[in-house]
Design a protein around this motif. Structure first.
Motif, short mmCIF file in Angstrom:
data_model
loop_
_atom_site.label_atom_id
_atom_site.label_comp_id
_atom_site.label_asym_id
_atom_site.label_seq_id
_atom_site.Cartn_x
_atom_site.Cartn_y
_atom_site.Cartn_z
N ALA A 1 39.88 21.61 2.50
CA ALA A 1 38.72 22.46 2.75
C ALA A 1 37.89 21.94 3.92
N ASN A 2 37.77 20.61 4.03
CA ASN A 2 36.97 20.05 5.12
C ASN A 2 37.56 20.36 6.48
N ALA A 3 38.89 20.44 6.56
CA ALA A 3 39.53 20.77 7.84
C ALA A 3 39.13 22.17 8.28
N TYR A 4 39.15 23.12 7.35
CA TYR A 4 38.72 24.48 7.68
C TYR A 4 37.24 24.51 8.06
N TYR A 5 36.44 23.74 7.34
CA TYR A 5 35.00 23.73 7.61
C TYR A 5 34.71 23.16 8.99
N ASN A 6 35.33 22.01 9.31
CA ASN A 6 35.10 21.40 10.62
C ASN A 6 35.67 22.25 11.74
N LEU A 7 36.82 22.90 11.48
CA LEU A 7 37.38 23.83 12.46
C LEU A 7 36.39 24.95 12.73
N ALA A 8 35.76 25.47 11.69
CA ALA A 8 34.79 26.55 11.86
C ALA A 8 33.61 26.12 12.73
N ILE A 9 33.12 24.89 12.53
CA ILE A 9 32.02 24.39 13.35
C ILE A 9 32.42 24.34 14.81
N ALA A 10 33.64 23.84 15.08
CA ALA A 10 34.11 23.76 16.46
C ALA A 10 34.30 25.16 17.06
N LEU A 11 34.84 26.07 16.28
CA LEU A 11 35.02 27.44 16.76
C LEU A 11 33.67 28.09 17.08
N GLU A 12 32.68 27.82 16.22
CA GLU A 12 31.31 28.31 16.49
C GLU A 12 30.84 27.87 17.86
N GLN A 13 31.04 26.62 18.16
CA GLN A 13 30.51 26.07 19.40
C GLN A 13 31.22 26.62 20.62
N THR A 14 32.42 27.14 20.45
CA THR A 14 33.12 27.75 21.58
C THR A 14 32.94 29.26 21.61
N GLY A 15 32.05 29.79 20.76
CA GLY A 15 31.74 31.21 20.79
C GLY A 15 32.73 32.09 20.07
N GLN A 16 33.65 31.50 19.32
CA GLN A 16 34.64 32.29 18.57
C GLN A 16 34.08 32.60 17.18
N VAL A 17 33.18 33.56 17.15
CA VAL A 17 32.38 33.81 15.94
C VAL A 17 33.24 34.33 14.80
N GLN A 18 34.06 35.34 15.07
CA GLN A 18 34.87 35.91 14.00
C GLN A 18 35.84 34.88 13.44
N GLU A 19 36.45 34.11 14.33
CA GLU A 19 37.38 33.07 13.88
C GLU A 19 36.65 32.01 13.06
N ALA A 20 35.42 31.68 13.48
CA ALA A 20 34.63 30.70 12.73
C ALA A 20 34.31 31.23 11.33
N MET A 21 33.91 32.50 11.24
CA MET A 21 33.61 33.07 9.93
C MET A 21 34.85 33.06 9.03
N ASN A 22 36.00 33.37 9.60
CA ASN A 22 37.23 33.34 8.80
C ASN A 22 37.52 31.93 8.30
N SER A 23 37.26 30.94 9.14
CA SER A 23 37.53 29.57 8.75
C SER A 23 36.56 29.10 7.67
N TYR A 24 35.29 29.49 7.77
CA TYR A 24 34.34 29.17 6.70
C TYR A 24 34.79 29.81 5.39
N ARG A 25 35.28 31.04 5.46
CA ARG A 25 35.75 31.70 4.24
C ARG A 25 36.93 30.95 3.63
N GLN A 26 37.84 30.46 4.48
CA GLN A 26 38.96 29.67 3.98
C GLN A 26 38.46 28.40 3.30
#
Length: 376
Positions: free
Chosen positions: A188-213
């Motif tokens: 779960a932490n890998a998905y969470y940290n991936l989401a934070i990184a995706l957020e910072q690169t402006g990939q909002v939809q991908e970040a939301m999907n990763s938080y959901r995972q």
């Protein structure tokens, strides 16, 4: 001046302060402990000295029981009889890492991989020790060497992602997290940290999907709910944002960040009574946590929502807040927006708070050495 302008001006100052006071669950991971009784039996140790093998086994048993002093004594005795037991070196490093004797742990791990250059767990633990020392570039080299020996070590990809993120190499950290997830999709932490990184690169939809995972695996991660809710609110998904904050509060009752964020969302929708109740609850919980500065700052929103849509005159000046000293593992965050920019038409919830700013908070457990013979 409009209500939204004052809200936006306050939120900028509020978020700037929170950048210095917050943390997220961004955790250095290590694999689970191996079954020491089935994987690390003395008769499997590569040594011609049976007494060294016996001492090694006894040391591993003491280690597994948490008797680090006894384990260290026995492992050193084993090494006195056979200095080339790489697994014994790694267990010594594990003990020292647990006791915060970081420099000594790094020395033991270094010696372990010198003795056995094909020891993936040794390289991984060496990376842990170096990472904890703040030597991120060297830690990445150790993690990569672990992956050369064992390309399926998901935890090495994950920890390398953390180190790359801390160095500001966000795209590279995204790749490392994704590679780790491809091997182990249960982290779960890998998905969470991936989401934070995706957020910072402006990939909002991908970040939301990763938080959901992340939440599918660990539905009690309040920080993931709060960050997901923030992205939803910023994307105009107000109903979904409110539902996400509400679920966060349902699962974690003491959750001032979620109360604050749902208050902002309701205020933007003109639901002033609901917003007022949420801000009061957030203020109460911040006070209970001893966070008096944030509790005092929310007072302006409490007054504002109590007056409905009537704007109030903000305080003449905001107190200057000095940033807290950062630890060696803390990750710099992006600067808040320039306060001279034009105010937006809507105040967005900001979750850069005690549970939602990027920071490594723990190093996880080192890998117990899987002795050389088990690699056959």
């Amino acid at each position: 001046m409009s209500h939204n302008y004052h809200s936006h001006k306050y939120l900028r100052l509020y978020s700037r302060f929170k950048l210095f006071t917050a943390s997220v669950l961004l955790t250095l991971l290590a694999p689970s402990f191996l079954n020491t009784h089935s994987k690390l039996l003395a008769q499997n140790v590569v040594t011609q000295d049976l007494e060294a093998a016996g001492l090694y086994q006894q040391g591993v048993i003491r280690y597994s029981r948490g008797d680090y002093q006894g384990g260290e004594m026995l492992l050193r005795q084993a090494l006195q009889r056979d200095p080339n037991l790489a697994a014994a070196r790694t267990y010594l490093g594990n003990i020292m890492l647990k006791q915060n004797r970081i420099e000594s742990a790094v020395q033991e791990y270094s010696e372990a991989v010198r003795i056995d250059p094909n020891f993936a767990e040794g390289y991984f633990n060496l990376g842990l020790g170096l990472h904890k020392q703040g030597q991120r570039e060297t830690a990445i080299t150790a993690y990569r060497q672990a992956l050369v020996v064992n390309p399926t070590m998901a935890a090495a990809h994950y920890n390398m992602g953390l180190a790359l993120y801390e160095l500001g190499q966000i795209n590279e950290s995204i790749t490392a997290y994704q590679q780790g997830i491809n091997i182990d999709s249960s982290n779960a932490n890998a998905y969470y940290n991936l989401a934070i990184a995706l957020e910072q690169t402006g990939q909002v939809q991908e970040a939301m999907n990763s938080y959901r995972q992340a939440l599918n695996i660990n539905p009690d991660n309040a920080a993931a709910y709060n960050r997901l809710g923030t992205l939803m609110a910023k994307s105009g998904l107000t109903t979904e944002a409110v539902a996400t904050y509400t679920e966060s509060i349902r699962r974690t009752a003491v959750n001032p960040d979620a109360y604050y964020s749902i208050g902002i969302t309701w205020m933007n929708q003109g639901e002033y009574k609901k917003a007022n109740r949420a801000f009061k609850r957030a203020q109460q919980q911040y006070r209970q946590q001893g966070n008096i500065q944030l509790a005092e700052k929310i007072e302006e929103y409490i007054i504002q929502t109590a007056q409905g849509d009537k704007p109030i005159t903000p305080a003449a000046s905001e107190p200057q807040v000095q940033p807290e000293a950062t630890t060696q593992t803390e990750t710099p965050t992006e600067d808040s927006e320039n306060t001279n920019s034009q105010p937006s038409t809507e105040t967005q919830p900001n979750n850069e708070s005690e549970s939602t700013q990027t920071k490594v908070i723990e190093f996880g457990q080192p890998v117990p050495a899987e002795s050389e013979q088990n690699k056959s």
